[in-house]
Design a protein around this motif. Structure first.
Motif, PDB file in Angstrom:
ATOM      1  N   PHE A  17      11.761  -3.558  -2.250  1.00 32.84           N
ATOM      2  CA  PHE A  17      12.556  -2.667  -1.398  1.00 32.84           C
ATOM      3  C   PHE A  17      12.912  -3.502  -0.179  1.00 32.84           C
ATOM      4  N   PHE A  20      10.420  -6.125   0.994  1.00 32.46           N
ATOM      5  CA  PHE A  20       9.050  -5.715   0.674  1.00 32.46           C
ATOM      6  C   PHE A  20       8.821  -5.701  -0.830  1.00 32.46           C
ATOM      7  N   ALA A  22       7.172  -4.333  -3.730  1.00 30.22           N
ATOM      8  CA  ALA A  22       6.381  -3.157  -4.115  1.00 30.22           C
ATOM      9  C   ALA A  22       5.661  -3.381  -5.440  1.00 30.22           C
ATOM     10  N   PRO A  41      -5.257   1.363  -2.955  1.00 29.44           N
ATOM     11  CA  PRO A  41      -4.977   1.945  -1.646  1.00 29.44           C
ATOM     12  C   PRO A  41      -3.535   2.439  -1.538  1.00 29.44           C
ATOM     13  N   SER A  42      -3.298   3.230  -0.523  1.00 28.04           N
ATOM     14  CA  SER A  42      -1.957   3.744  -0.258  1.00 28.04           C
ATOM     15  C   SER A  42      -0.990   2.578  -0.052  1.00 28.04           C
ATOM     16  N   GLY A  43       0.180   2.676  -0.671  1.00 27.53           N
ATOM     17  CA  GLY A  43       1.185   1.628  -0.508  1.00 27.53           C
ATOM     18  C   GLY A  43       1.031   0.458  -1.456  1.00 27.53           C
ATOM     19  N   SER A  44       0.107   0.564  -2.423  1.00 23.95           N
ATOM     20  CA  SER A  44      -0.145  -0.575  -3.309  1.00 23.95           C
ATOM     21  C   SER A  44       0.834  -0.644  -4.488  1.00 23.95           C
ATOM     22  N   GLY A  45       1.694   0.372  -4.635  1.00 31.71           N
ATOM     23  CA  GLY A  45       2.703   0.311  -5.694  1.00 31.71           C
ATOM     24  C   GLY A  45       2.448   1.226  -6.875  1.00 31.71           C
ATOM     25  N   LYS A  46       1.447   2.101  -6.761  1.00 30.50           N
ATOM     26  CA  LYS A  46       1.064   2.961  -7.885  1.00 30.50           C
ATOM     27  C   LYS A  46       2.210   3.899  -8.282  1.00 30.50           C
ATOM     28  N   SER A  47       2.773   4.581  -7.295  1.00 26.66           N
ATOM     29  CA  SER A  47       3.871   5.514  -7.608  1.00 26.66           C
ATOM     30  C   SER A  47       5.092   4.767  -8.115  1.00 26.66           C
ATOM     31  N   THR A  48       5.371   3.633  -7.524  1.00 20.71           N
ATOM     32  CA  THR A  48       6.522   2.846  -7.962  1.00 20.71           C
ATOM     33  C   THR A  48       6.350   2.450  -9.429  1.00 20.71           C
TER      34      THR A  48
HETATM   35  P1  ADP Z   1       1.420   4.047  -3.617  1.00 24.23           P
HETATM   36  O1  ADP Z   1       1.880   5.077  -4.584  1.00 24.23           O
HETATM   37  O2  ADP Z   1       0.416   3.095  -4.184  1.00 24.23           O
HETATM   38  O3  ADP Z   1       0.921   4.636  -2.330  1.00 24.23           O
HETATM   39  P2  ADP Z   1       4.209   3.324  -3.554  1.00 24.23           P
HETATM   40  O4  ADP Z   1       4.490   2.821  -4.910  1.00 24.23           O
HETATM   41  O5  ADP Z   1       4.669   4.687  -3.225  1.00 24.23           O
HETATM   42  O6  ADP Z   1       2.664   3.140  -3.230  1.00 24.23           O
HETATM   43  O7  ADP Z   1       4.875   2.379  -2.488  1.00 24.23           O
HETATM   44  C1  ADP Z   1       4.629   0.999  -2.420  1.00 24.23           C
HETATM   45  C2  ADP Z   1       5.358   0.462  -1.233  1.00 24.23           C
HETATM   46  O8  ADP Z   1       6.757   0.518  -1.437  1.00 24.23           O
HETATM   47  C3  ADP Z   1       5.077   1.254   0.042  1.00 24.23           C
HETATM   48  O9  ADP Z   1       4.863   0.350   1.088  1.00 24.23           O
HETATM   49  C4  ADP Z   1       6.316   2.061   0.272  1.00 24.23           C
HETATM   50  O10 ADP Z   1       6.575   2.230   1.636  1.00 24.23           O
HETATM   51  C5  ADP Z   1       7.388   1.211  -0.397  1.00 24.23           C
HETATM   52  N1  ADP Z   1       8.439   2.064  -0.957  1.00 24.23           N
HETATM   53  C6  ADP Z   1       8.298   2.918  -1.963  1.00 24.23           C
HETATM   54  N2  ADP Z   1       9.460   3.526  -2.265  1.00 24.23           N
HETATM   55  C7  ADP Z   1      10.374   3.033  -1.395  1.00 24.23           C
HETATM   56  C8  ADP Z   1      11.777   3.244  -1.181  1.00 24.23           C
HETATM   57  N3  ADP Z   1      12.466   4.104  -1.956  1.00 24.23           N
HETATM   58  N4  ADP Z   1      12.364   2.555  -0.194  1.00 24.23           N
HETATM   59  C9  ADP Z   1      11.661   1.676   0.549  1.00 24.23           C
HETATM   60  N5  ADP Z   1      10.361   1.424   0.399  1.00 24.23           N
HETATM   61  C10 ADP Z   1       9.715   2.084  -0.551  1.00 24.23           C
END
Ligand code: ADP
Ligand code: MG
Length: 246
Positions: A17, A20, A22, A41-48
């Motif tokens: 992103f 960054f 992800a 941890p939060s922000g590690s890319g799990k949701s992505t």
């Molecule tokens: P997790 O689910 O592990 O908390 P995410 O996969 O949501 O982490 O996000 C990983 C990183 O990517 C985070 O730092 C988040 O801020 C960034 N991120 C996620 N989606 C977006 C987006 N659409 N635009 C910019 N940054 C994003």
């Protein structure tokens, strides 16, 4: 598809992103019937990562093959692939202006062209399965968070997916409601559903996971069966994470 072939094959995927990173060279296979729990941890890319599996997120490079179909092959119908994947989010995302049963029948009727009576029969069966058949005619706002999440799971199941993806399904719930949602997920696992679950529920991970994946800074740092993961993690970063949460 070859029966021995993993139903999800993720190879060397990357996602940035802006500047960054992800997802950083992530590879993961999931076999039919396998339960994978993703921690980190939060922000590690799990949701992505989860979102990439049903192409709610595009990737910059690498390949993802689901049930033999390459998600990034332009000749593939992404909507057909998505029908095989049920997804449950932290925020239940139910349709507020529809009853519980209507929430469950909408997609089968619209996308699968299922007759309404058949969709309703299936919907009621699934509400039974998640223990809230009596709420069929209620609206989401009339339900507790735990009940809403169980409806969301039933709604995903109504499309008869081959794989279920869960992104922190209990994180938005009051503590007393977490168990009822985890119980539904444990039952699904017992029935042999292929599942990828992002969660902070370590008890669930220990009990249900065939494989625990630990992510940090967009990378898969460690991947192991739960007993080895929790008792004898290989990496320092994993040990530190476990010390913080256990
Ligand atoms: P997790 O689910 O592990 O908390 P995410 O996969 O949501 O982490 O996000 C990983 C990183 O990517 C985070 O730092 C988040 O801020 C960034 N991120 C996620 N989606 C977006 C987006 N659409 N635009 C910019 N940054 C994003
Ligand atoms: Mg997340």
């Amino acid at each position: 598809m070859n029966a021995a072939e993993p139903i999800i094959q993720i190879k060397n995927i990357n996602k940035t992103f802006g500047t960054f990173k992800a997802l950083d060279d992530v590879s993961l296979d999931v076999s039919v019937g396998e339960r994978v729990v993703v921690l980190g941890p939060s922000g590690s890319g799990k949701s992505t990562l989860l979102r990439a599996i049903n192409r709610l997120e595009t990737i910059d490079s690498g390949t993802i093959i689901v049930d033999g179909r390459n998600l990034y092959d332009p000749s593939q119908d992404i909507n057909r692939i998505r029908m095989e994947l049920g997804m449950v989010f932290q925020s239940f995302n139910l349709f507020r202006h529809m009853t519980v049963l209507e929430n469950l029948t909408l997609a089968p009727i619209k996308l699968k062209k299922m007759p309404k009576s058949q969709a309703e029969e299936l919907g009621l069966k699934l509400l039974d399965k998640v223990g809230i058949r009596e709420k069929a005619d209620w609206y989401p706002v009339q339900l507790s968070g735990g009940q809403q999440q169980r409806v969301a799971i039933a709604r995903a199941l109504a499309m008869e997916p081959k794989i279920m993806l869960f992104d922190e399904p209990t994180s938005a719930l009051d503590p007393e409601m977490i168990g009822e949602v985890l119980d539904v997920m444990i039952n699904l696992a017992r029935e042999g559903m292929t599942m990828v679950v992002v969660t902070h529920e370590m008890g669930f991970a220990r009990e249900v996971a065939d494989k625990v994946v630990f992510m940090d800074e967009g990378k898969i740092v460690e991947m192991a069966p739960p007993d080895r993961f929790f008792e004898n993690p290989e990496h320092k970063r994993t040990r530190k994470f476990l010390e913080q949460i256990l």
